[in-house]
Design an enzyme around this catalytic site. Structure first.
Site, PDB file in Angstrom:
ATOM      1  N   LYS A 112      -4.169  13.480  -1.643  1.00 32.66           N
ATOM      2  CA  LYS A 112      -3.655  12.795  -0.447  1.00 32.66           C
ATOM      3  C   LYS A 112      -2.130  12.775  -0.451  1.00 32.66           C
ATOM      4  O   LYS A 112      -1.503  13.007   0.579  1.00 32.66           O
ATOM      5  CB  LYS A 112      -4.214  11.374  -0.351  1.00 32.66           C
ATOM      6  CG  LYS A 112      -5.724  11.395  -0.093  1.00 32.66           C
ATOM      7  CD  LYS A 112      -6.216  10.188   0.672  1.00 32.66           C
ATOM      8  CE  LYS A 112      -7.416  10.556   1.491  1.00 32.66           C
ATOM      9  NZ  LYS A 112      -8.689  10.231   1.100  1.00 32.66           N
ATOM     10  N   LYS A 195     -14.341  19.519   1.112  1.00 33.07           N
ATOM     11  CA  LYS A 195     -15.209  18.382   1.406  1.00 33.07           C
ATOM     12  C   LYS A 195     -15.103  17.974   2.874  1.00 33.07           C
ATOM     13  O   LYS A 195     -14.003  18.011   3.441  1.00 33.07           O
ATOM     14  CB  LYS A 195     -14.770  17.202   0.520  1.00 33.07           C
ATOM     15  CG  LYS A 195     -15.702  16.020   0.568  1.00 33.07           C
ATOM     16  CD  LYS A 195     -15.118  14.810  -0.162  1.00 33.07           C
ATOM     17  CE  LYS A 195     -14.155  14.031   0.707  1.00 33.07           C
ATOM     18  NZ  LYS A 195     -14.111  12.580   0.445  1.00 33.07           N
ATOM     19  N   LYS A 198     -13.070  12.261   6.447  1.00 29.38           N
ATOM     20  CA  LYS A 198     -12.548  11.618   7.654  1.00 29.38           C
ATOM     21  C   LYS A 198     -11.091  11.976   7.906  1.00 29.38           C
ATOM     22  O   LYS A 198     -10.663  12.132   9.027  1.00 29.38           O
ATOM     23  CB  LYS A 198     -12.567  10.096   7.483  1.00 29.38           C
ATOM     24  CG  LYS A 198     -13.901   9.473   7.454  1.00 29.38           C
ATOM     25  CD  LYS A 198     -13.721   7.961   7.392  1.00 29.38           C
ATOM     26  CE  LYS A 198     -14.447   7.365   6.233  1.00 29.38           C
ATOM     27  NZ  LYS A 198     -13.581   6.878   5.166  1.00 29.38           N
TER      28      LYS A 198
END
Ligand code: AQP
Length: 329
Positions: A112, A195, A198
């Protein structure tokens, strides 16, 4: 004491089929194994930039999703993380027992933060596993159902529990992560090596997508060269992902799913996958809309907060006492 089962989902965006298959779909069955605590991880959602109104709306949606997935609020405790202040308090204590080195090795943080400018990476994102460990510890949870991406954080929680128990005596319960055999990592439909997530919505199926949109997304999912419907993650990641989705929703093994499609062409196979996903989502979305309209989630979250606070404060007091903080009340 009965086993305690705990898991949380972040209201960071629209929930995906990955969240559903990896965790949400199966939570209602856990009541047969012990006391269930499920929460909306809204404090965790603040670790990435999010508009207040979006966070509020996502949190309501998530409460409805939990209930639409078949949770019986009389049998499980469903609550908002931010409505139990012990999470933040235990976090303040536990942050002293997890170290910068181990936090900086967490894959989720690395992934992230790599997409962000350095001066925009919040401390909360870095310290995410401390709060997650506190979430788990507070309820003496021994079972933590999660998707594959969260295993590393539960492992770190186990290290923390060992550390605290060695230093202060056996005051914390050792948790264990549990993953689905089929569906612990659903991949993106547009890039099946990544993956379904969201925060990286390319190739996602969202739980609120129209059925026609879901069907279209599945029919245009990236597949692989060749024509055989076969589970082979290395050489056929797209087909393997669709087989996983099919098997997980039908609650059969991958081998059983493969057998159903030995003589099928990709197009027919995709249609069968779309049928299964749409059938499941049709029922789920209907329940979601009913719960949203009736606002049934409001009472559930209020009662959940009362129950969760009671349990969480017991652990918090125990930890405070152990580390030398005065409990004056
Ligand atoms: N693709 C997936 N396949 C199977 N399980 C998944 N989970 C997430 N993606 C998949 C599991 O869903 C639970 C809730 O996840 P989360 O909201 O707490 O955050 P996450 O793990 O980081 O999931 P996302 O969708 O990728 O969220 P963002 O993008 O907001 O960070 C977890 O148990 C997770 O493992």
């Amino acid at each position: 004491m009965a086993e305690r089962i705990l898991t949380g989902i972040k209201p960071t965006g629209q929930l995906t089929l990955g969240n559903y298959i990896g965790v949400l779909k199966h939570l209602h069955k856990e009541v047969d194994r012990g006391e269930c605590f499920y929460f909306i991880a809204d404090l965790h959602a603040l670790t990435l930039p999010i508009e207040p109104e979006v966070l509020r709306q996502n949190s309501i949606d998530l409460a409805c999703f939990y209930l639409a997935a078949g949770l019986d609020p009389k049998k499980v405790t469903l609550f908002l993380q931010s409505s139990v202040s012990a999470h933040a308090e235990l976090n303040a204590i536990m942050q002293n027992y997890l170290y910068m080195g181990e936090l900086s090795r967490m894959t989720q943080f690395k992934d992230k933060s790599a997409k962000m400018k350095e001066n925009a990476i919040g401390l909360g994102l870095f310290a995410y596993p401390v709060l997650m460990a506190s979430d788990i510890i507070l309820y003496d949870a021994s079972i933590v159902p999660v998707g594959e991406d969260q295993i590393q954080h539960v492992e770190l929680t186990r290290d923390l529990v060992n550390r605290i128990n060695n230093r202060y005596g056996d005051i914390l319960t050792m948790p264990k992560a549990e993953m689905r055999k089929v569906g612990a990592r659903i991949m993106s439909l547009s890039d099946p090596t990544k993956k379904m997530s969201k925060s990286d919505p390319k190739g996602d199926i969202f739980l609120k997508d129209d059925l026609a949109v879901i069907r279209k997304k599945i029919m245009s999912a990236v597949t692989d060269s060749g024509s055989e419907v076969k589970y082979d993650v290395e050489n056929k990641p797209g087909i393997s992902n669709l087989l996983t989705i099919y098997a997980a929703l039908k609650e059969i093994s991958i081998e059983e799913a493969e057998k159903e499609f030995v003589n099928s062409r990709y197009g027919d196979f995709k249609k069968a996958v779309a049928d299964v996903v749409c059938a499941e989502m049709e029922v789920f979305q209907k329940k979601y809309r009913e719960i949203l309209e009736s606002k049934a989630y409001e009472e559930v979250l209020k009662e959940g907060a009362i129950k969760a606070n009671k349990i969480a404060n017991i652990t918090l007091k125990r930890v405070k006492k152990a580390v030398g903080l005065l409990n004056i009340d």
